[in-house]
Write an enzyme that holds these catalytic residues in place. Sequence first.
Site, PDB file in Angstrom:
ATOM      1  N   SER A  10       0.762  -1.611  -0.002  1.00 18.03           N
ATOM      2  CA  SER A  10       0.114  -0.013   0.242  1.00 18.03           C
ATOM      3  C   SER A  10       1.082   1.407  -0.235  1.00 18.03           C
ATOM      4  O   SER A  10       1.778   1.244   0.190  1.00 18.03           O
ATOM      5  CB  SER A  10      -1.109  -0.046   1.423  1.00 18.03           C
ATOM      6  N   HIS A  11       0.444   1.849  -0.195  1.00 17.52           N
ATOM      7  CA  HIS A  11       0.549   3.652  -0.028  1.00 17.52           C
ATOM      8  C   HIS A  11       1.296   4.135   0.808  1.00 17.52           C
ATOM      9  O   HIS A  11       1.637   4.567   1.196  1.00 17.52           O
ATOM     10  CB  HIS A  11       0.620   5.336  -1.039  1.00 17.52           C
ATOM     11  N   SER A  12       0.301   3.623   1.663  1.00 22.62           N
ATOM     12  CA  SER A  12       0.119   3.716   3.258  1.00 22.62           C
ATOM     13  C   SER A  12       0.703   2.712   4.610  1.00 22.62           C
ATOM     14  O   SER A  12       0.488   1.247   4.168  1.00 22.62           O
ATOM     15  CB  SER A  12      -0.878   4.033   4.074  1.00 22.62           C
ATOM     16  N   GLY A  45       3.969   6.624  -0.257  1.00 27.41           N
ATOM     17  CA  GLY A  45       4.315   6.490  -1.818  1.00 27.41           C
ATOM     18  C   GLY A  45       4.369   4.387  -1.235  1.00 27.41           C
ATOM     19  O   GLY A  45       4.237   4.128  -0.720  1.00 27.41           O
ATOM     20  N   SER A  72       0.684   3.195  -8.477  1.00 24.27           N
ATOM     21  CA  SER A  72       2.382   3.069  -8.188  1.00 24.27           C
ATOM     22  C   SER A  72       2.812   1.616  -7.391  1.00 24.27           C
ATOM     23  O   SER A  72       3.237   1.539  -7.943  1.00 24.27           O
ATOM     24  CB  SER A  72       2.902   4.614  -8.154  1.00 24.27           C
TER      25      SER A  72
END
Length: 132
Positions: A10-12, A45, A72
Amino acid sequence: MAGTGVVIVSHSAKLAEGLAEIVEEMNDGSVKVIAAGGADGGRIGTSAIKIQDAIESLEDCKNILIYADMGSSIISAETAIDMLDDDLQERVHMVDCPIVEGAFAGVVQATITDDPEEIMNVSKSAKELCKC
């Protein structure tokens, strides 16, 4: 060789760790679950290196399934897979499903079978889950 490994991307970092905590509640200990969320320095990110490290930490697993949130995270996961040895690459599968419901269903299914196709199909069916 151990059963199934799961990498949650995950981005987090908090989201990945929280989802790992949720799915562990349904895990009988036969599935190895690793959170690989966030970018370096605790930023939002993704990091291909962090994902590669997570995958490599599961190298003793027969199959490794990657659940990614969006954008991404998928590109970073694909890049991480490309950086692996060929033998390990063959055992890694990206799962196209909603990350929360899919990872939850996938981990439950992975406690029953180590067939990656069955696990991915159950995870993908989470797209059909009606919430209301």
